[in-house]
Write a protein that holds these residues in place. Structure first.
Motif, short mmCIF file in Angstrom:
data_model
loop_
_atom_site.label_atom_id
_atom_site.label_comp_id
_atom_site.label_asym_id
_atom_site.label_seq_id
_atom_site.Cartn_x
_atom_site.Cartn_y
_atom_site.Cartn_z
N THR A 1 0.86 -1.17 0.00
CA THR A 1 0.00 0.00 0.00
C THR A 1 0.90 1.22 0.00
O THR A 1 2.12 1.11 0.14
CB THR A 1 -0.95 -0.01 1.22
OG1 THR A 1 -1.87 1.07 1.09
CG2 THR A 1 -0.20 0.10 2.52
N LEU A 2 0.32 2.38 -0.17
CA LEU A 2 1.06 3.63 -0.11
C LEU A 2 0.58 4.42 1.09
O LEU A 2 -0.63 4.54 1.32
CB LEU A 2 0.85 4.45 -1.39
CG LEU A 2 1.32 3.79 -2.68
CD1 LEU A 2 0.93 4.65 -3.87
CD2 LEU A 2 2.81 3.58 -2.67
N ASN A 3 1.52 4.96 1.87
CA ASN A 3 1.11 5.78 3.01
C ASN A 3 0.89 7.23 2.56
O ASN A 3 1.02 7.55 1.38
CB ASN A 3 2.12 5.69 4.16
CG ASN A 3 3.49 6.23 3.82
OD1 ASN A 3 3.68 6.96 2.85
ND2 ASN A 3 4.47 5.89 4.63
N ASN A 4 0.57 8.10 3.49
CA ASN A 4 0.22 9.49 3.13
C ASN A 4 1.40 10.29 2.60
O ASN A 4 1.22 11.36 2.06
CB ASN A 4 -0.42 10.20 4.33
CG ASN A 4 0.52 10.29 5.51
OD1 ASN A 4 1.58 9.67 5.54
ND2 ASN A 4 0.13 11.06 6.51
N GLN A 5 2.61 9.77 2.75
CA GLN A 5 3.80 10.47 2.24
C GLN A 5 4.26 9.90 0.89
O GLN A 5 5.33 10.25 0.40
CB GLN A 5 4.93 10.37 3.26
CG GLN A 5 4.56 11.06 4.55
CD GLN A 5 5.43 10.63 5.71
OE1 GLN A 5 6.16 9.65 5.62
NE2 GLN A 5 5.36 11.35 6.81
N GLY A 6 3.47 9.00 0.31
CA GLY A 6 3.82 8.42 -0.98
C GLY A 6 4.89 7.36 -0.88
O GLY A 6 5.60 7.10 -1.85
N LYS B 1 -4.82 7.03 -3.45
CA LYS B 1 -5.56 7.02 -2.20
C LYS B 1 -4.71 6.34 -1.15
O LYS B 1 -4.24 5.23 -1.37
CB LYS B 1 -6.87 6.25 -2.35
CG LYS B 1 -7.86 6.86 -3.29
CD LYS B 1 -9.10 5.98 -3.35
CE LYS B 1 -9.89 6.27 -4.60
NZ LYS B 1 -10.93 5.28 -4.83
N GLU B 2 -4.52 7.01 -0.04
CA GLU B 2 -3.77 6.42 1.05
C GLU B 2 -4.47 5.14 1.50
O GLU B 2 -5.68 5.13 1.69
CB GLU B 2 -3.66 7.40 2.22
CG GLU B 2 -2.91 6.84 3.40
CD GLU B 2 -2.91 7.79 4.58
OE1 GLU B 2 -2.42 7.39 5.63
OE2 GLU B 2 -3.43 8.92 4.46
N GLY B 3 -3.71 4.06 1.63
CA GLY B 3 -4.27 2.80 2.07
C GLY B 3 -4.77 1.90 0.96
O GLY B 3 -5.12 0.75 1.22
#
Length: 112
Positions: free
Chosen positions: A60-65, A98-100
């Motif tokens: 997944t990708l976190n909020n910081q990419g 989208k985060e997550g």
């Protein structure tokens, strides 16, 4: 009256041309992500004996990419460690994510 219809047709052609000119194919963010992951996994230390190693990587990708590896489904522990070390918390440039959001990609070790 004839000049008016000629101006109208010319204006319609101009508008139609602008509409088609602005309809440029947009880059696919998932394809860009795949290319970046491929670059992160380059230059392996695997030998020719290790060809045909495969894995399914869930991340997944976190909020910081940054990539957060959730699981590496493979029978080879070296490949699992390699993928986690190379990908976990590496920043990628991706727009409109989208985060997550979860992604799954196949990985295969190919010969030189």
């Amino acid at each position: 009256m004839r000049k008016l219809s000629l101006v109208f047709v010319a204006a319609m052609l101009l508008v139609t041309g602008n509409i088609f000119a602005n309809n440029v194919a947009k880059d696919d963010p998932k394809k860009d992500l795949s290319i970046q992951i491929g670059a992160l996994l380059e230059n392996t230390s695997f030998t020719n004996d290790d060809i045909d190693l495969t894995a399914q990587v869930r991340f997944t990708l976190n909020n910081q990419g940054e990539i957060v590896v959730l699981s590496v489904d493979t029978e080879d522990e070296r490949l699992e460690s390699f993928v986690k070390a190379r990908l976990n918390y590496k920043k990628v440039e991706i727009s409109n994510f989208k985060e997550g959001e979860k992604f799954t990609i196949p990985i295969r070790v190919a010969g030189a």
